[in-house]
Design a protein around this motif. Structure first.
Motif, PDB file in Angstrom:
ATOM      1  N   UNK A  48       0.836  -1.196   0.000  1.00 17.77           N
ATOM      2  CA  UNK A  48       0.000   0.000   0.000  1.00 17.77           C
ATOM      3  C   UNK A  48       0.872   1.248   0.000  1.00 17.77           C
ATOM      4  N   UNK A  49       0.591   2.230  -0.862  1.00 18.17           N
ATOM      5  CA  UNK A  49      -0.363   2.146  -1.971  1.00 18.17           C
ATOM      6  C   UNK A  49       0.194   1.267  -3.085  1.00 18.17           C
ATOM      7  N   UNK A  50      -0.691   0.892  -4.026  1.00 13.07           N
ATOM      8  CA  UNK A  50      -0.265   0.040  -5.125  1.00 13.07           C
ATOM      9  C   UNK A  50      -0.813   0.587  -6.437  1.00 13.07           C
TER      10      UNK A  50
ATOM     11  N   UNK B 252       4.506 -16.087  -5.164  1.00 17.62           N
ATOM     12  CA  UNK B 252       3.393 -16.298  -4.265  1.00 17.62           C
ATOM     13  C   UNK B 252       2.042 -16.106  -4.926  1.00 17.62           C
ATOM     14  N   UNK B 253       1.058 -15.764  -4.115  1.00 14.02           N
ATOM     15  CA  UNK B 253      -0.319 -15.648  -4.599  1.00 14.02           C
ATOM     16  C   UNK B 253      -0.521 -14.467  -5.529  1.00 14.02           C
ATOM     17  N   UNK B 254       0.430 -13.546  -5.562  1.00  7.25           N
ATOM     18  CA  UNK B 254       0.299 -12.376  -6.418  1.00  7.25           C
ATOM     19  C   UNK B 254       1.223 -12.441  -7.636  1.00  7.25           C
ATOM     20  N   UNK B 255       1.741 -13.631  -7.929  1.00  6.26           N
ATOM     21  CA  UNK B 255       2.542 -13.797  -9.143  1.00  6.26           C
ATOM     22  C   UNK B 255       1.685 -13.424 -10.348  1.00  6.26           C
ATOM     23  N   UNK B 256       2.305 -12.799 -11.346  1.00  4.61           N
ATOM     24  CA  UNK B 256       1.566 -12.302 -12.510  1.00  4.61           C
ATOM     25  C   UNK B 256       0.692 -13.386 -13.124  1.00  4.61           C
ATOM     26  N   UNK B 257      -0.605 -13.109 -13.223  1.00  6.03           N
ATOM     27  CA  UNK B 257      -1.546 -14.085 -13.761  1.00  6.03           C
ATOM     28  C   UNK B 257      -1.316 -14.334 -15.246  1.00  6.03           C
TER      29      UNK B 257
ATOM     30  N   UNK C 114      -6.095  -4.080  -6.430  1.00  7.77           N
ATOM     31  CA  UNK C 114      -6.769  -3.481  -5.283  1.00  7.77           C
ATOM     32  C   UNK C 114      -7.300  -4.526  -4.312  1.00  7.77           C
ATOM     33  N   UNK C 115      -7.300  -5.791  -4.718  1.00  2.85           N
ATOM     34  CA  UNK C 115      -7.962  -6.835  -3.946  1.00  2.85           C
ATOM     35  C   UNK C 115      -6.975  -7.603  -3.087  1.00  2.85           C
TER      36      UNK C 115
ATOM     37  N   UNK D  16     -10.855 -13.461  -7.891  1.00  3.21           N
ATOM     38  CA  UNK D  16     -10.600 -12.743  -9.130  1.00  3.21           C
ATOM     39  C   UNK D  16      -9.515 -13.446  -9.943  1.00  3.21           C
ATOM     40  N   UNK D  17      -8.461 -13.905  -9.285  1.00  3.04           N
ATOM     41  CA  UNK D  17      -7.401 -14.630  -9.994  1.00  3.04           C
ATOM     42  C   UNK D  17      -7.949 -15.905 -10.626  1.00  3.04           C
TER      43      UNK D  17
END
Length: 453
Positions: free
Chosen positions: A91-93, A391-396, A105-106, A114-115
């Motif tokens: 944050x912020x992103x 991790x869980x935010x690796x580029x989709x 934002x999620x 969403x992923x």
């Protein structure tokens, strides 16, 4: 109760009480000096801090405030595999640029849902169907490339990757997509620069950068509204497989549909993230191979076959030595977060320095050397090589980008001769979010009389 029992009871810490804060070492320089140094040269700042304080340190960073930077693969692994209730997106992103409906934002369960929704179009069979698009867009752009004369490859690669993601997202071409082609490039350029600066409380009109960004957004929203109306009126709406239709058909857990604003935000995220970084890597690849004749020759030989192992290795090595996105961040939401021997308090951010990890001598022999062979038949440890984050935010869209880069480079190799050069390496240039060749990835190409394979 015995005295011994009483002593034991007193020394057992109460349940759920966080450990005392224990921050990594930090510089004694004033906060404003630390912030200015990072803003002017984040990579040099990290190099200086790791030499002075080790692979985990605390400092002040503009916009993000108190930050713990991580330059160790094992500590990075601990962060990327942490409970998402404890650490979430930094944050912020980028959602302040892309919108509150963006996946950026999620957090938590909503981010996971969403992923899951976005994954199918960018994996497996879907990507295989896009290969013809990648080749078509490369050949369409290449028709105007100068022959035998040096030119900047970055902007042409930007157009190729933008057109490819537009066709994947919307499933067709047309007047509205032409408008997006005019809007997205300047928006991405401006948004990348503003992403690392504090946002003002108001835009002050189009005379300011934030005002111009808002104006681009209004034009973009108008186009997306028209496209949504067109797609929803399509008799084949239920069988369409493009990303926009998929988002329109999706629903939340309570059965409600995504709002138009959320859809627009998510599409903007895909368009922005889906072309600039991929194009930058392709421009770097051309810059690198033109300076390494042996690598180039092996690529040309392979392009005459159906193989791509060496081409894939070359792209991986390009991502290692010229990391385009060199930081991945998280934010502490739990009262404290244990990171190795350290205890980080709520409100702190943590940045994994990807570029530093990619240059570790203990992970990559002679890391300064451009050597695709290091990726032939083997991969480094999972968290030492993370060009798409972890991790869980690796580029989709990582798989989509990898296939796109492979097909674009293959198409260039099959239709053009890339001239070798002894020119100095191009310097690294920050566009804000992404790092690109400072001179635009300059290259000299000559069309083949008879294309390969």
């Amino acid at each position: 109760m015995s005295e011994a029992t009483i002593a034991v009871d007193v020394t057992v810490p109460p349940a759920n009480v966080p450990r005392a804060v224990n921050l990594p070492p930090s510089s004694r320089l004033p906060n404003f000096v630390q912030a200015a140094a990072f803003l002017l040269s984040p990579r040099r700042t990290t190099e200086y801090m790791t030499r002075r304080h080790g692979d985990v340190f605390t400092h002040r960073v503009p916009v993000f405030g108190n930050v713990v930077t991580i330059a160790d693969p094992q500590i990075a692994k601990q962060l990327f595999t942490a409970n998402t209730d404890d650490v979430g997106n930094i944050q912020p992103n980028l959602s302040r640029i892309l919108g509150s409906g963006s996946v950026f934002a999620l957090d938590g369960a909503e981010h996971k849902r969403r992923r899951k929704l976005l994954t199918p179009p960018f994996h497996g069979k879907s990507i295989k169907n896009y290969e013809v698009i990648f080749e078509e867009e490369t050949l369409r752009e290449a028709a105007s490339w100068p022959e035998g004369r040096e030119f900047e490859s970055l902007e042409p690669m930007m157009r190729i990757t933008l057109n490819a993601i537009l066709r994947a997202v919307f499933g067709a071409d047309g007047e509205q997509l032409d408008e997006l082609r005019r809007i997205i490039p300047p928006w991405v350029t401006l948004g990348s620069k503003l992403a690392l600066l504090p946002a003002p409380s108001r835009t002050y009109g189009r005379v300011t950068p934030w005002g111009r960004l808002a104006a681009y957004r209004r034009r973009y929203d108008a186009v997306i509204d028209q496209l949504i109306d067109t797609v929803k009126a399509d008799p084949n709406f239920e069988t369409r497989e493009d990303v926009l239709t998929m988002l329109l058909r999706s629903t939340h857990g309570d059965g409600s549909a995504m709002s138009r604003r959320d859809i627009a935000d998510e599409l903007l995220t895909l368009l922005a993230a889906g072309h600039e970084t991929t194009a930058a890597t392709l421009a770097w690849a051309l810059e690198r191979v033109s300076r390494h004749p042996a690598v180039l020759q092996q690529l040309v030989d392979e392009a005459q076959t159906d193989g791509n192992e060496y081409r894939q290795a070359t792209l991986l090595e390009t991502q290692r030595v010229r990391t385009v996105i060199d930081r991945a961040g998280r934010h502490v939401y739990s009262p404290t977060f244990e990171l190795g021997e350290w205890v980080i308090p709520r409100g702190y951010s943590m940045l994994v320095d990807i570029g530093h990890l990619h240059g570790l001598a203990e992970e990559f022999e002679a890391p300064e050397r451009f050597d695709p062979q290091r990726f032939m038949g083997k991969r480094p440890s999972t968290f030492a090589f993370i060009p798409f984050g972890g991790g869980t935010r690796r580029c989709v869209g990582a798989a989509f980008a990898n296939v796109e880069m492979d097909i674009v480079l293959r198409t260039v190799l099959r239709h053009f001769t890339i001239e070798s050069t002894t020119a100095p390496d191009e310097k690294v240039h920050s566009r804000g979010v992404a790092y690109t060749p400072k001179s635009g990835g300059r290259v000299v190409l000559r069309r083949m009389a008879q294309p390969l394979a």
